[in-house]
Scaffold this motif. Structure first.
Motif, PDB file in Angstrom:
ATOM      1  N   PRO A  68       0.832  -1.209   0.000  1.00 48.52           N
ATOM      2  CA  PRO A  68       0.000   0.000   0.000  1.00 48.52           C
ATOM      3  C   PRO A  68       0.865   1.258   0.000  1.00 48.52           C
ATOM      4  CG  PRO A  68      -0.858  -1.609   1.556  1.00 48.52           C
ATOM      5  CD  PRO A  68       0.473  -2.136   1.099  1.00 48.52           C
ATOM      6  N   GLU A 185       0.471   3.072   8.465  1.00 45.66           N
ATOM      7  CA  GLU A 185       0.201   2.066   7.441  1.00 45.66           C
ATOM      8  C   GLU A 185      -1.137   1.366   7.622  1.00 45.66           C
ATOM      9  OE1 GLU A 185       3.585  -0.504   6.879  1.00 45.66           O
ATOM     10  OE2 GLU A 185       4.996   1.191   6.853  1.00 45.66           O
ATOM     11  N   SER A 186      -1.851   1.684   8.697  1.00 48.29           N
ATOM     12  CA  SER A 186      -3.197   1.136   8.866  1.00 48.29           C
ATOM     13  C   SER A 186      -4.244   1.982   8.144  1.00 48.29           C
ATOM     14  CB  SER A 186      -3.557   1.043  10.349  1.00 48.29           C
ATOM     15  OG  SER A 186      -3.802   2.322  10.904  1.00 48.29           O
ATOM     16  N   ASN A 188      -5.579   3.989   4.653  1.00 51.98           N
ATOM     17  CA  ASN A 188      -5.471   3.828   3.207  1.00 51.98           C
ATOM     18  C   ASN A 188      -5.904   5.054   2.412  1.00 51.98           C
ATOM     19  OD1 ASN A 188      -4.588   1.014   3.049  1.00 51.98           O
ATOM     20  ND2 ASN A 188      -6.577   0.544   3.956  1.00 51.98           N
ATOM     21  N   VAL A 189      -6.743   5.921   2.990  1.00 52.85           N
ATOM     22  CA  VAL A 189      -7.208   7.110   2.276  1.00 52.85           C
ATOM     23  C   VAL A 189      -6.884   8.395   3.033  1.00 52.85           C
ATOM     24  CG1 VAL A 189      -9.029   5.976   0.966  1.00 52.85           C
ATOM     25  CG2 VAL A 189      -9.539   6.860   3.253  1.00 52.85           C
ATOM     26  N   GLU A 191      -3.956   8.672   5.071  1.00 50.14           N
ATOM     27  CA  GLU A 191      -2.601   8.596   5.621  1.00 50.14           C
ATOM     28  C   GLU A 191      -1.831   9.903   5.414  1.00 50.14           C
ATOM     29  OE1 GLU A 191      -2.104   7.224   1.357  1.00 50.14           O
ATOM     30  OE2 GLU A 191      -3.594   6.943   2.949  1.00 50.14           O
ATOM     31  N   LYS A 226     -15.106   7.036  -2.161  1.00 53.12           N
ATOM     32  CA  LYS A 226     -14.412   6.381  -1.052  1.00 53.12           C
ATOM     33  C   LYS A 226     -14.894   6.884   0.300  1.00 53.12           C
ATOM     34  CE  LYS A 226     -10.156   5.743  -3.749  1.00 53.12           C
ATOM     35  NZ  LYS A 226      -8.711   6.084  -3.841  1.00 53.12           N
ATOM     36  N   GLN A 229     -14.719   4.616   3.407  1.00 54.14           N
ATOM     37  CA  GLN A 229     -13.385   4.494   4.002  1.00 54.14           C
ATOM     38  C   GLN A 229     -13.009   5.752   4.769  1.00 54.14           C
ATOM     39  OE1 GLN A 229     -11.598   3.058   0.030  1.00 54.14           O
ATOM     40  NE2 GLN A 229     -10.142   2.311   1.542  1.00 54.14           N
ATOM     41  N   GLU A 233     -11.817   6.028   8.742  1.00 55.50           N
ATOM     42  CA  GLU A 233     -10.481   6.534   9.067  1.00 55.50           C
ATOM     43  C   GLU A 233     -10.536   7.887   9.773  1.00 55.50           C
ATOM     44  OE1 GLU A 233      -7.651   6.151   5.899  1.00 55.50           O
ATOM     45  OE2 GLU A 233      -8.199   4.046   5.523  1.00 55.50           O
TER      46      GLU A 233
END
Length: 324
Positions: A68, A185-186, A188-189, A191, A226, A229, A233
């Protein structure tokens, strides 16, 4: 080997279509004391050959497996030797004075941890808008303001390496060959925003009020697609802030409320797109009268999910103050 002032991070996965234009824009910089840390995330196109054709300024690395993006950014940062670190996505472009003007702001103020520039959003044919056109960002200790309105595009960002070291739970500096986990790193959108927020909490922000970054967008409204997500997050970032910053709910009560409300909106949008209109309204019910955005969504949610794309285009055409 001399250590460069700036490390330019380029993370690549099959980016040959636009890569030469991006790399040419680096080579055209008026500030020349830089290295390019090029992390190839397993490309199968011509990207490796293109990157390596630019000579000794480029330090080319290739991962054993495709990972990722947040993890790939960490792997590149582990090789970055500069005291300042800039990021350029392989389909974006810099104007020639970008690095020069950003480095100047860092050198003038050792308390600055991040400097961005205004950004033109480009669809391949025309400039759609500029990020700073409607509202100028804040300077200085701007954590709360940045949380309310994230104005930093990734390819415009330059950060002080010492500021990134402070994000590593084990205090690992960049450039030591060790993954310090600077990007979460946990995620994804979110970070990138997570890194910007944490730097802004402890360091001053500054910006160059010129459109020195060109952000190339592909397709329509991918962010809107997205939102499920983003909802998850956003709440994880809120939980992280509560863990990292004791007394967060007392000191930043408004931000905690804002993030909770934002996550509810993002979740409701995702549900509506799936055709789960009643569930979408239930998620939004506590916030229905919190502002024009929420009121507009409430009525839009009575329309079928097939209207999503039209609604998304209309939403992103609204002035920024109506989308908060």
């Amino acid at each position: 080997m001399s250590v460069p002032a700036v490390s330019v991070i380029m993370n690549c996965l099959n980016s040959s279509r636009d890569l030469r234009e991006a790399m040419d824009s680096i080579m055209a910089q008026t500030f020349t004391d830089f290295e390019i840390v090029f992390w190839d995330n397993g490309s199968t196109d011509e990207s490796p050959a293109i990157a390596q054709s630019y000579g000794e300024k480029v330090r080319y690395f290739r991962g054993e497996t495709t990972v990722p993006l947040g993890a790939a950014r960490n792997l590149a940062l582990a090789q970055a030797r500069g005291r300042y670190i800039a990021f350029l996505d392989c389909d974006d472009i810099w104007r020639p004075r970008k690095l020069e003007l950003q480095v100047g702001l860092f050198e003038a103020n050792p308390r600055v941890g991040l400097v961005c520039t205004d950004t033109e959003i480009f669809d391949g044919k025309r400039v759609i808008k500029r990020l700073f056109a409607e509202t100028r960002p804040e300077r200085g200790m701007a954590f709360a303001a940045l949380m309310e309105r994230q104005w930093i595009s990734m390819s415009s960002a330059m950060v002080r390496a010492d500021a990134l070291a402070g994000l590593s739970e084990s205090g690992v500096p960049t450039g030591q060959g060790e993954n310090g986990g600077w990007f979460d790193e946990s995620l994804n959108v979110c970070e990138e925003a997570d890194v910007f927020y944490r730097i802004a909490h402890d360091w001053e922000l500054d910006h160059v009020d010129e459109p020195l970054t060109v952000w190339r967008v592909h397709g329509a409204n991918t962010t809107f697609r997205k939102f499920g997500q983003f909802a998850d997050e956003t709440l994880r970032i809120l939980d992280k802030h509560r863990r990292l910053y004791p007394g967060y709910d007392q000191e930043h009560a408004g931000l905690a409320l804002l993030l909770t409300r934002r996550a509810a909106f993002q979740k409701a949008v995702a549900l509506w797109r799936e055709g789960r209109n009643a569930e979408a309204r239930k998620a939004m019910a506590p916030w229905r009268n919190s502002g024009k955005k929420y009121q507009m969504f409430w009525w839009a949610s009575y329309l079928p999910g097939g209207c999503f794309d039209l609604a998304a285009r209309l939403y992103f055409a609204l002035p920024a103050f109506l989308r908060r």
